[in-house]
Write an enzyme that holds these catalytic residues in place. Structure first.
Site, PDB file in Angstrom:
ATOM      1  N   CYS A 190       3.170   3.444   9.279  1.00  0.00           N
ATOM      2  CA  CYS A 190       3.358   4.661   8.495  1.00  0.00           C
ATOM      3  C   CYS A 190       4.023   5.741   9.343  1.00  0.00           C
ATOM      4  O   CYS A 190       3.540   6.079  10.428  1.00  0.00           O
ATOM      5  CB  CYS A 190       2.019   5.166   7.961  1.00  0.00           C
TER       6      CYS A 190
ATOM      7  N   PRO B 186       0.846  -1.199   0.000  1.00  0.00           N
ATOM      8  CA  PRO B 186       0.000   0.000   0.000  1.00  0.00           C
ATOM      9  C   PRO B 186       0.874   1.239   0.000  1.00  0.00           C
ATOM     10  O   PRO B 186       1.800   1.357   0.791  1.00  0.00           O
ATOM     11  CB  PRO B 186      -0.765  -0.125   1.322  1.00  0.00           C
ATOM     12  N   MET B 187       0.596   2.164  -0.922  1.00  0.00           N
ATOM     13  CA  MET B 187       1.363   3.406  -0.997  1.00  0.00           C
ATOM     14  C   MET B 187       0.399   4.559  -1.214  1.00  0.00           C
ATOM     15  O   MET B 187      -0.389   4.542  -2.167  1.00  0.00           O
ATOM     16  CB  MET B 187       2.400   3.340  -2.121  1.00  0.00           C
TER      17      MET B 187
ATOM     18  N   ASN C   1       9.081  -6.930   4.021  1.00  0.00           N
ATOM     19  CA  ASN C   1       9.016  -5.736   3.186  1.00  0.00           C
ATOM     20  C   ASN C   1      10.244  -4.873   3.452  1.00  0.00           C
ATOM     21  O   ASN C   1      10.739  -4.813   4.569  1.00  0.00           O
ATOM     22  CB  ASN C   1       7.722  -4.976   3.514  1.00  0.00           C
ATOM     23  N   GLY C   2      10.730  -4.221   2.391  1.00  0.00           N
ATOM     24  CA  GLY C   2      11.851  -3.300   2.537  1.00  0.00           C
ATOM     25  C   GLY C   2      12.978  -3.597   1.572  1.00  0.00           C
ATOM     26  O   GLY C   2      13.619  -4.651   1.660  1.00  0.00           O
ATOM     27  N   ASP C   3      13.190  -2.710   0.607  1.00  0.00           N
ATOM     28  CA  ASP C   3      14.306  -2.806  -0.351  1.00  0.00           C
ATOM     29  C   ASP C   3      14.226  -4.016  -1.273  1.00  0.00           C
ATOM     30  O   ASP C   3      15.241  -4.410  -1.861  1.00  0.00           O
ATOM     31  CB  ASP C   3      15.657  -2.847   0.383  1.00  0.00           C
TER      32      ASP C   3
ATOM     33  N   LYS D 194       0.421  -4.500   9.153  1.00  0.00           N
ATOM     34  CA  LYS D 194       1.702  -4.090   8.565  1.00  0.00           C
ATOM     35  C   LYS D 194       2.348  -3.103   9.524  1.00  0.00           C
ATOM     36  O   LYS D 194       1.731  -2.112   9.933  1.00  0.00           O
ATOM     37  CB  LYS D 194       1.492  -3.430   7.200  1.00  0.00           C
TER      38      LYS D 194
ATOM     39  N   GLY E 121       7.204  -2.508  -2.583  1.00  0.00           N
ATOM     40  CA  GLY E 121       6.644  -1.164  -2.648  1.00  0.00           C
ATOM     41  C   GLY E 121       7.380  -0.307  -3.662  1.00  0.00           C
ATOM     42  O   GLY E 121       7.051  -0.284  -4.839  1.00  0.00           O
ATOM     43  N   ARG E 122       8.438   0.369  -3.205  1.00  0.00           N
ATOM     44  CA  ARG E 122       9.159   1.289  -4.089  1.00  0.00           C
ATOM     45  C   ARG E 122       9.793   0.586  -5.283  1.00  0.00           C
ATOM     46  O   ARG E 122      10.054   1.217  -6.306  1.00  0.00           O
ATOM     47  CB  ARG E 122      10.232   2.027  -3.288  1.00  0.00           C
TER      48      ARG E 122
END
Length: 347
Positions: A103, A17-18, A205-207, A140, A230-231
């Protein structure tokens, strides 16, 4: 409770989710490029909806039937509001509820988001409230608020709540995304999950760059059930695509259920070549994004300016890309964008 979570392939892949990114338009773009196993909505605030109705969530819960499974990600610090909003999401036909407890945005930590890391009592109450919707509830979060070593106490509290899935962004709130994700903690987190709540799925999640990177992580760290990207989707919109899909790109990117007016025949074979970063394919995907934006804009009510954050996904890695991006930043309509990119489709 049993739910779709029990039937997922492992490892499963999730589009993160972004905010102002993963709306119904961009989710469809990613779906066409190479679908994840699960979609999440943008963040939607429970208290805002309770007090101001749909105008407070500005189209964040608009969805279509071909997005399956789709999880409503909600946030807030008032359990009563969380219960009411989660029940509303159930009526809308979402497949699950995910509570955002990570967040770091200032607007979020006033009453939820990462602020719940410091208020485990409220976090637990929010989970219990959301469960009253009858939907499977997941969370999350991050490793901690300020310090990495907060993770054990915080995750222990959440794992004890019998949630279906726990997604961990491997950074603290303070770290934002300024440091590398703490992959070194994955095995310890898996062990903690196995001790406290072996029935709870664990997502990292992350990188994470793409599917292959995610598969590498799960091979190195047995016990990880899911991967959230995500990114990474901004660097590679095809990041979820399986290798087998490369031989049938046209089918994968132009599904018959597409809500836009263009037909698959209007996209040339060159546009969907099997080279995933091929310029023509990226440009074709941008055209698809523009079509979707035009289709949903009357419902979403989002201004054209919101499109501009996405141009860097598609206009890149070729001579003149920087200059073209700068030109696109001065456009005011989707037709102007189409005109600006018309001459590069055959390059």
């Amino acid at each position: 409770m049993t739910s779709f979570w029990n039937d997922l392939p492992q490892p499963f892949f999730i589009l993160a989710p972004m905010e102002a990114v993963t709306d119904v338009v961009f989710r469809h773009v990613v779906k066409q490029a190479g679908a994840p196993d699960i979609f999440f909505t943008e963040f939607a605030n429970a208290t805002g909806w309770v007090h101001a109705g749909d105008k407070a969530i500005a189209g964040r819960l608009i969805k279509t039937d071909d997005e399956q499974p789709l999880i409503a990600q909600i946030w807030g610090g008032e359990p009563g509001d969380m219960e009411a909003f989660a029940k509303h999401c159930a009526k809308l036909g979402f497949n699950g509820i995910d509570i955002n407890m990570g967040c770091p945005a200032k607007s979020a930590i006033k009453s939820g988001g990462a602020a719940l890391i410091r208020r485990p009592d409220i976090a637990i109450a929010a989970i219990d409230a959301a469960k009253k919707s009858g939907l499977p509830v997941s969370v999350k979060t991050r490793l901690g608020y300020t310090y990495v070593d907060e993770w054990r106490e915080w995750l222990t509290a959440i794992l004890k709540q019998d949630i279906v899935n726990l997604t961990i962004h491997l950074r603290t709130k303070k770290e934002m995304s300024k440091v590398a994700a703490h992959y070194e903690l994955i095995d310890e987190i898996v062990k903690l999950r196995d001790e406290i709540a072996p029935q709870t799925l664990l997502t990292i999640n992350g990188d994470i760059r793409d599917r292959e990177h995610g598969l590498e992580i799960t091979r190195k760290h047995p016990g990880v059930n899911g991967i959230m990207i995500g990114r990474g989707v901004f660097s590679d919109p095809f990041c979820f695509r399986r290798a087998i899909e490369l031989s049938s790109v046209e089918e994968a990117v132009t599904g018959a259920s597409s809500p836009v007016s263009r037909t698959p025949k209007e996209y040339s074979e060159a546009e969907y070549s099997s080279t995933i970063h091929h310029k023509s394919e990226l440009i074709a995907l941008l055209h698809y994004h523009l079509d979707l934006f035009d289709h949903y804009q009357p419902t979403l009510g989002r201004p054209f300016e919101t499109l501009k954050r996405f141009f860097k996904i598609y206009i890149r890695d070729f001579d003149g890309a920087k200059e073209l991006r700068e030109k696109l930043m001065h456009t005011t309509t989707t037709d102007e964008v189409r005109l600006a990119i018309a001459n590069i489709r055959d390059l």
